[in-house]
Design a protein around this motif. Structure first.
Motif, PDB file in Angstrom:
ATOM      1  N   LEU A 114       0.790  -0.890  -0.441  1.00 50.13           N
ATOM      2  CA  LEU A 114       0.381   0.283   0.136  1.00 50.13           C
ATOM      3  C   LEU A 114       0.400   1.149   0.234  1.00 50.13           C
ATOM      4  O   LEU A 114       0.559   2.166  -1.080  1.00 50.13           O
ATOM      5  N   PHE A 115       1.960   1.499   1.285  1.00 50.85           N
ATOM      6  CA  PHE A 115       2.651   1.613   0.882  1.00 50.85           C
ATOM      7  C   PHE A 115       3.554   2.651   0.122  1.00 50.85           C
ATOM      8  O   PHE A 115       3.706   3.408  -0.750  1.00 50.85           O
ATOM      9  N   GLY A 116       4.066   1.454  -1.054  1.00 51.38           N
ATOM     10  CA  GLY A 116       4.749   1.465  -2.060  1.00 51.38           C
ATOM     11  C   GLY A 116       3.749   2.267  -3.233  1.00 51.38           C
ATOM     12  O   GLY A 116       4.144   3.055  -3.905  1.00 51.38           O
ATOM     13  N   VAL A 117       3.051   1.537  -3.196  1.00 53.53           N
ATOM     14  CA  VAL A 117       1.499   2.160  -3.926  1.00 53.53           C
ATOM     15  C   VAL A 117       1.691   3.875  -4.199  1.00 53.53           C
ATOM     16  O   VAL A 117       1.271   4.957  -4.857  1.00 53.53           O
ATOM     17  N   THR A 118       0.809   3.946  -3.359  1.00 55.24           N
ATOM     18  CA  THR A 118       0.254   5.049  -2.403  1.00 55.24           C
ATOM     19  C   THR A 118       1.767   6.421  -2.225  1.00 55.24           C
ATOM     20  O   THR A 118       1.650   7.569  -2.963  1.00 55.24           O
ATOM     21  N   LEU A 119       2.793   6.378  -1.750  1.00 54.74           N
ATOM     22  CA  LEU A 119       4.598   7.227  -2.150  1.00 54.74           C
ATOM     23  C   LEU A 119       4.709   6.731  -2.829  1.00 54.74           C
ATOM     24  O   LEU A 119       5.695   7.973  -2.913  1.00 54.74           O
ATOM     25  N   LEU A 120       5.307   5.934  -2.842  1.00 52.17           N
ATOM     26  CA  LEU A 120       6.374   5.581  -3.688  1.00 52.17           C
ATOM     27  C   LEU A 120       6.107   5.287  -5.337  1.00 52.17           C
ATOM     28  O   LEU A 120       6.541   5.097  -6.706  1.00 52.17           O
ATOM     29  N   GLU A 122       4.979   3.425  -7.178  1.00 49.61           N
ATOM     30  CA  GLU A 122       4.713   2.018  -7.296  1.00 49.61           C
ATOM     31  C   GLU A 122       3.415   1.349  -8.206  1.00 49.61           C
ATOM     32  O   GLU A 122       2.655   2.071  -7.552  1.00 49.61           O
ATOM     33  N   ARG A 123       3.878   0.531  -8.991  1.00 51.55           N
ATOM     34  CA  ARG A 123       2.654  -0.450  -9.630  1.00 51.55           C
ATOM     35  C   ARG A 123       2.263  -1.514  -9.220  1.00 51.55           C
ATOM     36  O   ARG A 123       3.892  -1.749  -9.648  1.00 51.55           O
ATOM     37  N   LEU A 124       1.233  -2.148  -9.026  1.00 52.99           N
ATOM     38  CA  LEU A 124       0.610  -4.043  -9.166  1.00 52.99           C
ATOM     39  C   LEU A 124      -0.385  -4.085  -9.672  1.00 52.99           C
ATOM     40  O   LEU A 124      -1.056  -3.160 -10.020  1.00 52.99           O
ATOM     41  N   SER A 125       0.098  -5.564 -10.816  1.00 56.70           N
ATOM     42  CA  SER A 125      -1.311  -5.309 -11.864  1.00 56.70           C
ATOM     43  C   SER A 125      -1.991  -6.271 -10.450  1.00 56.70           C
ATOM     44  O   SER A 125      -1.900  -6.491  -9.446  1.00 56.70           O
ATOM     45  N   ALA A 126      -3.119  -6.532 -11.597  1.00 52.04           N
ATOM     46  CA  ALA A 126      -4.503  -7.648 -10.435  1.00 52.04           C
ATOM     47  C   ALA A 126      -3.898  -8.746  -9.956  1.00 52.04           C
ATOM     48  O   ALA A 126      -4.390  -8.904  -8.622  1.00 52.04           O
ATOM     49  N   ALA A 127      -2.753  -9.516 -10.227  1.00 52.88           N
ATOM     50  CA  ALA A 127      -2.861 -10.921  -9.380  1.00 52.88           C
ATOM     51  C   ALA A 127      -1.276 -10.118  -8.034  1.00 52.88           C
ATOM     52  O   ALA A 127      -1.934 -11.109  -7.440  1.00 52.88           O
ATOM     53  N   ASN A 128      -1.042  -9.033  -8.057  1.00 52.07           N
ATOM     54  CA  ASN A 128      -0.417  -8.498  -7.145  1.00 52.07           C
ATOM     55  C   ASN A 128      -1.388  -8.313  -6.172  1.00 52.07           C
ATOM     56  O   ASN A 128      -0.497  -8.336  -5.365  1.00 52.07           O
ATOM     57  N   TRP A 129      -2.141  -7.097  -6.377  1.00 47.07           N
ATOM     58  CA  TRP A 129      -3.089  -7.235  -5.714  1.00 47.07           C
ATOM     59  C   TRP A 129      -3.625  -8.471  -5.151  1.00 47.07           C
ATOM     60  O   TRP A 129      -3.965  -8.349  -3.873  1.00 47.07           O
ATOM     61  N   LEU A 130      -4.341  -9.003  -5.348  1.00 49.34           N
ATOM     62  CA  LEU A 130      -4.980 -10.718  -5.022  1.00 49.34           C
ATOM     63  C   LEU A 130      -4.231 -11.196  -3.998  1.00 49.34           C
ATOM     64  O   LEU A 130      -5.090 -11.613  -3.076  1.00 49.34           O
ATOM     65  N   GLY A 131      -2.875 -11.445  -4.432  1.00 49.51           N
ATOM     66  CA  GLY A 131      -1.376 -11.656  -3.516  1.00 49.51           C
ATOM     67  C   GLY A 131      -1.554 -11.050  -2.575  1.00 49.51           C
ATOM     68  O   GLY A 131      -1.050 -11.512  -1.078  1.00 49.51           O
TER      69      GLY A 131
END
Length: 145
Positions: A114-120, A122-131
């Protein structure tokens, strides 16, 4: 280490996870009858000595004056966060079973995502979010009695 059957980062991450598991069990065994701050101090001194030996043996040297103010700031904040995490972790282990405390502590993986996406950015794929969601769900299930 060259690329082999595992990417280098995965090898080190799995080794880190193994040591983290050992840390949970060894800390649980060692905190009985000890104030959590004292236990944290002992662990910190051991880590400091281990790293001093490692840095000395590696020949890297301590060119601390060459570090930027930004580096000092963020490494200092990281050290404070590490200390706070260790204090809380040891208190949790004193009051709860290691098999439940450690997985809940690993919610840090969810927070990092969450911090990587919001503060840095970074992007996560749908599979990453599922994980990430499965890790959160797994920690919640382990925490239940």
């Amino acid at each position: 280490m060259t690329e082999g059957p595992l990417p280098v980062w995965l090898f080190w991450a799995l080794l880190s996870a193994s040591f983290a598991a050992a840390t949970a069990i060894l800390t649980k065994l060692g905190v009985e009858g000890v104030h959590p701050d004292v236990a944290t101090l002992i662990r910190t001194v051991v880590v400091l000595l281990m790293l001093a030996i490692l840095v000395g043996a590696s020949g890297v040297g301590l060119s601390l004056s060459s570090l930027s103010g930004r580096t000092w700031l963020f490494l200092t904040l990281s050290g404070l966060a590490t200390g706070a995490s260790w204090l809380c972790y040891i208190r949790a282990l004193q009051h709860g079973p290691a098999a439940q405390v450690a997985p809940v502590d690993k919610l840090s993986v969810v927070f990092v995502a969450l911090f990587g996406v919001t503060l840095l950015g970074e992007r996560l794929s749908a599979a990453n979010w599922l994980g990430v969601g499965l890790i959160a769900a797994g920690a919640a299930l382990v925490a239940l009695k």
